[in-house]
Write an enzyme that holds these catalytic residues in place. Structure first.
Site, short mmCIF file in Angstrom:
data_model
loop_
_atom_site.label_atom_id
_atom_site.label_comp_id
_atom_site.label_asym_id
_atom_site.label_seq_id
_atom_site.Cartn_x
_atom_site.Cartn_y
_atom_site.Cartn_z
CD GLN A 1 3.91 4.87 2.92
OE1 GLN A 1 4.41 4.22 3.83
NE2 GLN A 1 2.74 4.56 2.42
NE ARG B 1 16.17 12.81 -7.04
CZ ARG B 1 15.86 11.92 -7.98
NH1 ARG B 1 16.51 10.80 -8.08
NH2 ARG B 1 14.90 12.19 -8.83
CB ILE B 2 10.90 12.98 -1.93
CG1 ILE B 2 11.38 13.35 -0.51
CG2 ILE B 2 9.48 12.45 -1.91
CD1 ILE B 2 11.54 12.18 0.46
CD GLU C 1 9.75 1.01 9.11
OE1 GLU C 1 10.10 0.15 8.34
OE2 GLU C 1 9.24 0.74 10.20
N GLY D 1 14.19 6.27 2.43
CA GLY D 1 12.90 5.59 2.51
C GLY D 1 12.01 6.36 3.46
N GLY E 1 0.83 -1.20 0.00
CA GLY E 1 0.00 0.00 0.00
C GLY E 1 0.87 1.25 0.00
CB THR E 2 4.45 1.54 0.62
OG1 THR E 2 4.71 0.33 -0.09
CG2 THR E 2 4.36 1.22 2.09
CE LYS F 1 -2.12 12.24 -5.19
NZ LYS F 1 -3.01 12.38 -6.34
MO1 MOS Z 1 8.03 -2.51 8.62
S1 MOS Z 1 7.63 -2.71 10.63
O1 MOS Z 1 9.74 -2.68 8.55
O2 MOS Z 1 7.16 -3.69 7.87
#
Ligand code: MOS
Length: 762
Positions: A658, A648-649, A725, A722, A486-487, A653
């Site tokens: 995220q 770099r993004i 998180e 990334g 979903g990322t 969007k």
């Molecule tokens: Mo994430 S907690 O590294 O899936």
């Protein structure tokens, strides 16, 4: 209507060439399939011989099955069989066969293996029937006689038996050795903080329930649609646990409805569905119920203590951070909780300590920003407390101790725009208007407070393979056994390939979610873009070079004397940079070489020799406004500004999405989420969405996301880190600090529910 959301109509692209660029906002390529219901999830794949399995969960937390009675269940029309430890098919016994790729040290859980019961909710039987309804009803009729044994599920009652875990998990970094002499520095310093923190268990609860559909074909091959963060991890696990050769099992997960870490390890519904399919020689589907989503893995209950000491001018002299977390009787689940305190601030004396306590629970599992979610919360609330002791602005204290190099290991950072995050975030939020004194602003019955915190997470890169096929019709298919939970993986990988090859995004397909595709790592740790994205960039570069080589051989080629650096790929053409009118269509190059397809493969290996010279991290600065009702204790988070430094993004969007998701979860962690255990039963009591609180739209107000500029070619060739998180980390601390600023009440445990806000924690 669509004019309001123009980005949904078409990806942003250069006018004329239709070229999509990384670093721009692009809508999800899988968005339409998802919102129209065309995207199929693990529980939605059909099979003509499909049987339905329903899991019977243990009512006891610990003990032994003395006897069981399945006769009433078997008598239900449509029931095919009831699998238990007593009649299950043969499976392997050795631990090594049950180790998935992310297993921690210890002995993995083996469902229906013996008569022993290890935790409340453990699967004890699988009822398989011709219909789901028959299976569900029959499951309610299976009875057990259980010899119960005393269980221990309360972490706070067993802190005395905490032990240091063995660091036997790939990617896990145990706390470093002490730097300096922390106790002496703490004793000598004039200003000190000593604070204890508690955070309860949280469960992931993605919208999609855990499910596996095992489709068995006539020669016994199993095609498994599984909810997982890695098709190849599930394939590996099933092959080993059941002794099936690699070519007998294919696992697919083209769409995953959220996972947040819960799908990093194969879950028991997969084991049971495969068991059923092998036993009955037919296709079997097992879907867990929402209540059963609380019976495997969770963010562990954690207790922490942070001691900080500083000079009067705010110079940090000592950082001491200890955490004790729960794990299961069988495995040492480890996460990085305290190490962050050795990465954020310049300090000569740092001592970090992490221990585990075994409880009668299932093994915890990574949940978004595992370890940092709790660990950085404690550090950042303690920093706020220290700022008040010093009568310093909390942001000024952080800037005073800004780390230009990683403090404990004394390494440079690969890149670090945290200072820019502080500046951009503070400016956008209006931080300079903040009164230093807590409990100084009130409107009606609401106290208003502002708090801030720092966030930090890893910028990792693993290894991955990718393949790319250019077809004669000009379509490009790039593949890797990656995952999109979903990322936005589909979209970002497509963008990277489209940009490299100079093609419109519509002509590029990125294939993922199939264990037979080129090797990709588990989708976790916010590492997929740096990892799979770099493999995609690498395979496209190979494809470019091969196309260039063929183009040079074309009779009368304009590229005969050109070097690779002299050409560019634009609008489906290979062109000379200095003379863009001179070019050949990529399809014409294939045609000339007599090829209907051109395939390249690539293995991306991180440059570890170079990378290990640097500490590679993402950072954030989070600013929060709360309004606290003095009569009800209700906390509203009315404003959040989150400034992020994450390389770099690639897609502004999906990256923003995220971070927004992370901030919402941070608010949830701060105010709502906790799985409460009734220790008499050893069971999570609020295992449903009416009592396990998550925020709804009414709880979420203005959220601002800012990206500070970074371009980190040490972390990845794309310059990207990334964003999965980092958006969560620090949010709950900023909320806690804002509640202090609003009310003068310091809350150190999460969630900060109205009772704590009104009465305090003691
Ligand atoms: Mo994430 S907690 O590294 O899936």
């Amino acid at each position: 209507m669509t004019d309001l959301i123009p980005a949904l109509r078409a990806p942003s692209a250069d006018a004329g060439t239709g070229q999509v660029r990384t670093g721009t906002p692009v809508s999800r390529v899988d968005g339409r399939a998802k919102v129209t219901g065309q995207a199929q999830y693990a529980a939605e794949y059909p099979a003509t011989d499909l049987a339905y399995g329903v899991v019977v969960s243990s009512p006891a937390a610990k003990g032994r099955i003395v006897s069981l009675d399945t006769s009433a269940a078997m008598a239900v029309p449509g029931v095919i069989d009831v699998l238990t430890h007593a009649n299950r098919p043969k499976i392997r016994s050795f631990d090594i066969a049950w180790k998935d790729m992310t297993a921690p040290a210890g002995s993995p859980f083996k469902p229906l293996h013996t008569d022993r019961i290890m935790y409340s909710g453990e699967p004890l039987a699988l009822v398989v029937a011709e219909t789901f309804e028959a299976a569900r009803y029959a499951a309610s009729l299976v009875t057990f006689e259980i010899a119960e044994e005393p269980h221990e599920t309360a972490l706070m009652s067993h802190l005395d038996r905490a032990y240091k875990p063995k660091p036997l998990k790939a990617g896990y970094e145990p706390p470093p050795d002490e730097k300096g002499d922390t106790d002496a520095a703490y004793d000598a310093a004039p200003v000190k903080i000593d604070a204890q923190f508690y955070s309860g268990v949280e469960h992931h609860n993605p919208m999609e329930l855990f499910a596996s559909t095992v489709i068995r074909d006539e020669d016994g091959h199993l095609t498994i649609y599984d909810k997982t963060q890695s098709s190849q991890n599930s394939r590996w696990y099933v092959s080993h646990a059941f002794g099936l050769s690699k070519d007998k099992v294919t696992v697919r997960n083209p769409y995953v409805g959220g996972a947040f870490g819960s799908g990093l390890r194969p879950q028991y519904q997969l084991t049971l569905a495969v068991m059923g399919a092998l036993h009955l020689k037919r296709s079997v589907r097992v879907v867990l119920t929402r209540q059963q989503m609380f019976t495997f893995g969770h963010r562990p209950e954690t207790v922490q203590r942070v001691k900080l000491a500083a000079e009067q001018d705010g110079t940090l002299r000592a950082i001491w951070h200890q955490a004790i977390a729960e794990t299961s009787p069988i495995e040492d689940y480890v996460e990085v909780v305290v190490n962050w305190s050795g990465l954020l601030y310049k300090c000569d004396n740092i001592k970090l300590d992490y221990k585990l306590v075994k409880l009668d629970q299932y093994t915890p599992i990574d949940m978004r920003a595992p370890g940092a979610a709790h660990g950085v919360h404690a550090l950042e609330v303690a920093m706020d407390e220290l700022a008040y002791e010093l009568k310093m602005d909390p942001l000024a204290l952080r800037l005073k101790n800004y780390a230009e190099r990683a403090p404990v290991e004394d390494k440079p950072f690969s890149s670090k725009a945290l200072r820019e995050c502080y500046e951009l975030g503070a400016k956008k939020f209006g931080w300079d208007q903040r009164p230093l004194e807590p409990r100084s602003r009130k409107e009606g019955t609401e106290w208003i407070g502002w708090g801030m915190a720092t966030g930090v997470w890893d910028a990792m890169q693993m290894f991955a393979r990718a393949s790319a096929v250019l077809h004669a019709d000009g379509k490009l298919v790039v593949s890797s056994a990656a995952t999109d939970i979903g990322t936005g993986t589909y979209t970002v990988m497509g963008m990277i390939a489209a940009e490299a090859m100079g093609m419109p995004l519509e002509d590029v397909t990125f294939q993922l979610g199939d264990s037979t595709l080129p090797v990709a790592p588990i989708e976790g740790g916010s590492s997929h873009v740096a990892t799979v994205g770099s493999a995609v960039a690498g395979v496209c570069e190979k494809l470019q070079k091969t196309l260039f080589k063929h183009a040079k051989k074309v009779a009368g080629s304009p590229f005969e004397d050109a070097k690779f650096k002299d050409v560019e790929f634009v609008a489906g053409m290979l062109r000379l940079k200095r003379s863009p009118a001179t070019g050949m269509a990529l399809t014409a190059i294939l045609n000339d070489a007599g090829m209907v397809r051109l395939e390249e493969k690539y293995l991306m290996l991180p440059n570890m020799l170079k990378q290990r010279k640097y500490r590679r991290l993402t950072h954030s600065a989070v600013f929060v406004e709360v309004r606290v009702d003095e009569e009800t204790g209700t906390v509203r988070v009315t404003r959040v500004t989150s400034a992020i430094a994450a390389g770099r993004i690639m897609n502004t969007k999906t990256a923003t999405s995220q971070i927004v998701g992370g901030v919402v979860w941070g608010i949830s962690q701060a105010l709502h989420e906790e799985s409460y255990t009734d220790h008499r039963l050893g069971r999570f009591m609020n295992h449903n969405f009416s009592e396990y609180h998550v925020p709804v739209n009414a709880d979420i107000h203005a959220l601002d996301v800012i990206f500070a500029e970074e371009d980190d070619r040490i972390v990845s060739r794309l310059g990207a880190k990334g964003v999965g998180e980092i958006g969560l980390v620090g949010v709950s601390a900023a909320v806690s600090n804002a509640i202090w600023h609003a009310t003068g009440r310091r809350l150190r445990s999460t969630p900060m529910t109205p009772d704590k806000v009104l009465l305090g924690e003691d």
